[in-house]
Design a protein around this motif. Structure first.
Motif, PDB file in Angstrom:
ATOM      1  N   PRO A   1       0.830  -1.212   0.000  1.00  0.00           N
ATOM      2  CA  PRO A   1       0.000   0.000   0.000  1.00  0.00           C
ATOM      3  C   PRO A   1       0.860   1.256   0.000  1.00  0.00           C
ATOM      4  O   PRO A   1       1.998   1.232   0.432  1.00  0.00           O
ATOM      5  CB  PRO A   1      -0.768  -0.116   1.317  1.00  0.00           C
ATOM      6  N   VAL A   2       0.302   2.323  -0.498  1.00  0.00           N
ATOM      7  CA  VAL A   2       0.980   3.606  -0.562  1.00  0.00           C
ATOM      8  C   VAL A   2       0.166   4.613   0.224  1.00  0.00           C
ATOM      9  O   VAL A   2      -1.042   4.687   0.072  1.00  0.00           O
ATOM     10  CB  VAL A   2       1.135   4.088  -2.019  1.00  0.00           C
ATOM     11  N   VAL A   3       0.811   5.372   1.081  1.00  0.00           N
ATOM     12  CA  VAL A   3       0.161   6.459   1.799  1.00  0.00           C
ATOM     13  C   VAL A   3       0.619   7.750   1.155  1.00  0.00           C
ATOM     14  O   VAL A   3       1.817   8.029   1.108  1.00  0.00           O
ATOM     15  CB  VAL A   3       0.534   6.445   3.295  1.00  0.00           C
ATOM     16  N   VAL A   4      -0.309   8.525   0.622  1.00  0.00           N
ATOM     17  CA  VAL A   4       0.029   9.786  -0.019  1.00  0.00           C
ATOM     18  C   VAL A   4       0.304  10.808   1.068  1.00  0.00           C
ATOM     19  O   VAL A   4      -0.528  11.036   1.944  1.00  0.00           O
ATOM     20  CB  VAL A   4      -1.108  10.248  -0.944  1.00  0.00           C
ATOM     21  N   THR A   5       1.479  11.405   1.018  1.00  0.00           N
ATOM     22  CA  THR A   5       1.897  12.340   2.052  1.00  0.00           C
ATOM     23  C   THR A   5       1.723  13.795   1.642  1.00  0.00           C
ATOM     24  O   THR A   5       1.910  14.690   2.448  1.00  0.00           O
ATOM     25  CB  THR A   5       3.366  12.099   2.436  1.00  0.00           C
ATOM     26  N   ASP A   6       1.352  14.030   0.401  1.00  0.00           N
ATOM     27  CA  ASP A   6       1.195  15.388  -0.086  1.00  0.00           C
ATOM     28  C   ASP A   6       0.226  15.337  -1.257  1.00  0.00           C
ATOM     29  O   ASP A   6       0.225  14.377  -2.028  1.00  0.00           O
ATOM     30  CB  ASP A   6       2.568  15.913  -0.534  1.00  0.00           C
ATOM     31  N   ASP A   7      -0.597  16.374  -1.415  1.00  0.00           N
ATOM     32  CA  ASP A   7      -1.573  16.380  -2.507  1.00  0.00           C
ATOM     33  C   ASP A   7      -0.914  16.281  -3.879  1.00  0.00           C
ATOM     34  O   ASP A   7      -1.488  15.721  -4.806  1.00  0.00           O
ATOM     35  CB  ASP A   7      -2.436  17.645  -2.450  1.00  0.00           C
TER      36      ASP A   7
ATOM     37  N   GLN B   1      -2.381   0.646  10.087  1.00  0.00           N
ATOM     38  CA  GLN B   1      -1.377   1.676  10.312  1.00  0.00           C
ATOM     39  C   GLN B   1      -1.420   2.733   9.209  1.00  0.00           C
ATOM     40  O   GLN B   1      -1.300   3.930   9.480  1.00  0.00           O
ATOM     41  CB  GLN B   1       0.017   1.050  10.398  1.00  0.00           C
ATOM     42  N   ALA B   2      -1.592   2.305   7.979  1.00  0.00           N
ATOM     43  CA  ALA B   2      -1.659   3.249   6.865  1.00  0.00           C
ATOM     44  C   ALA B   2      -2.879   4.160   7.003  1.00  0.00           C
ATOM     45  O   ALA B   2      -2.790   5.374   6.787  1.00  0.00           O
ATOM     46  CB  ALA B   2      -1.712   2.494   5.539  1.00  0.00           C
ATOM     47  N   ARG B   3      -4.006   3.599   7.373  1.00  0.00           N
ATOM     48  CA  ARG B   3      -5.219   4.411   7.555  1.00  0.00           C
ATOM     49  C   ARG B   3      -5.049   5.382   8.721  1.00  0.00           C
ATOM     50  O   ARG B   3      -5.513   6.522   8.657  1.00  0.00           O
ATOM     51  CB  ARG B   3      -6.428   3.518   7.771  1.00  0.00           C
ATOM     52  N   LEU B   4      -4.393   4.947   9.782  1.00  0.00           N
ATOM     53  CA  LEU B   4      -4.147   5.821  10.929  1.00  0.00           C
ATOM     54  C   LEU B   4      -3.249   6.993  10.533  1.00  0.00           C
ATOM     55  O   LEU B   4      -3.499   8.140  10.920  1.00  0.00           O
ATOM     56  CB  LEU B   4      -3.518   5.027  12.068  1.00  0.00           C
ATOM     57  N   ILE B   5      -2.222   6.715   9.759  1.00  0.00           N
ATOM     58  CA  ILE B   5      -1.323   7.770   9.303  1.00  0.00           C
ATOM     59  C   ILE B   5      -2.082   8.787   8.451  1.00  0.00           C
ATOM     60  O   ILE B   5      -1.918   9.993   8.620  1.00  0.00           O
ATOM     61  CB  ILE B   5      -0.128   7.174   8.529  1.00  0.00           C
ATOM     62  N   THR B   6      -2.924   8.310   7.552  1.00  0.00           N
ATOM     63  CA  THR B   6      -3.651   9.241   6.686  1.00  0.00           C
ATOM     64  C   THR B   6      -4.733  10.000   7.448  1.00  0.00           C
ATOM     65  O   THR B   6      -5.086  11.111   7.065  1.00  0.00           O
ATOM     66  CB  THR B   6      -4.281   8.529   5.476  1.00  0.00           C
ATOM     67  N   ALA B   7      -5.265   9.429   8.522  1.00  0.00           N
ATOM     68  CA  ALA B   7      -6.315  10.096   9.304  1.00  0.00           C
ATOM     69  C   ALA B   7      -5.748  11.035  10.361  1.00  0.00           C
ATOM     70  O   ALA B   7      -6.493  11.840  10.929  1.00  0.00           O
ATOM     71  CB  ALA B   7      -7.206   9.056   9.971  1.00  0.00           C
ATOM     72  N   ALA B   8      -4.461  10.965  10.640  1.00  0.00           N
ATOM     73  CA  ALA B   8      -3.862  11.754  11.722  1.00  0.00           C
ATOM     74  C   ALA B   8      -4.157  13.254  11.624  1.00  0.00           C
ATOM     75  O   ALA B   8      -4.517  13.866  12.633  1.00  0.00           O
ATOM     76  CB  ALA B   8      -2.361  11.499  11.801  1.00  0.00           C
TER      77      ALA B   8
ATOM     78  N   LEU C   1      -9.785  17.528  14.895  1.00  0.00           N
ATOM     79  CA  LEU C   1     -10.891  17.223  15.788  1.00  0.00           C
ATOM     80  C   LEU C   1     -10.506  17.490  17.241  1.00  0.00           C
ATOM     81  O   LEU C   1     -11.266  18.119  17.991  1.00  0.00           O
ATOM     82  CB  LEU C   1     -11.323  15.763  15.616  1.00  0.00           C
ATOM     83  N   ALA C   2      -9.322  17.063  17.631  1.00  0.00           N
ATOM     84  CA  ALA C   2      -8.848  17.297  18.997  1.00  0.00           C
ATOM     85  C   ALA C   2      -8.712  18.795  19.276  1.00  0.00           C
ATOM     86  O   ALA C   2      -9.089  19.276  20.347  1.00  0.00           O
ATOM     87  CB  ALA C   2      -7.513  16.595  19.223  1.00  0.00           C
TER      88      ALA C   2
END
Length: 72
Positions: free
Chosen positions: A1-7, A30-37, A43-44
Motif C-alpha cells: 500500500p501507498v500512503v500519499v503524504t502530499d496532494d 497503520q496506513a489508515r491511521l497515518i492518513t487520518a492523523a 478534531l482534537a
C-alpha cells in the motif's frame, strides 16, 4: 500500500512486500491511521477550543477528553 503524504505527491511511504505479507490487516490499519492523523488532530483541536471558550458549560466527559487531547 501507498500512503500519499502530499496532494501533489504520488506517495511517500511504502511497505516492503515482505513486511506487508506478515500481517496485511495491521499494515492497512497503520496506513489508515497515518492518513487520518491530520483530521484527528483537527478534531482534537476543535474539542479543546470548545472547552476553552466555556469550560463551565462543558460536560465533565468532554472536559476530560479535552484534557487528554491536550496531553497527547
Amino acid at each position: 500500500p501507498v500512503v500519499v503524504t502530499d496532494d501533489a505527491d504520488w506517495g511517500g511511504w511504502r511497505v516492503p512486500g515482505a513486511e506487508y505479507n506478515r500481517d496485511p490487516g495491521l499494515i492497512e490499519y497503520q496506513a489508515r491511521l497515518i492518513t487520518a492523523a491530520p483530521q484527528l488532530m483537527k478534531l482534537a483541536e476543535e474539542i479543546m477550543a470548545l472547552t476553552a471558550e466555556n469550560p463551565e458549560d462543558a460536560p465533565p466527559a468532554v472536559l476530560e477528553l479535552a484534557g487528554r487531547a491536550r496531553t497527547i
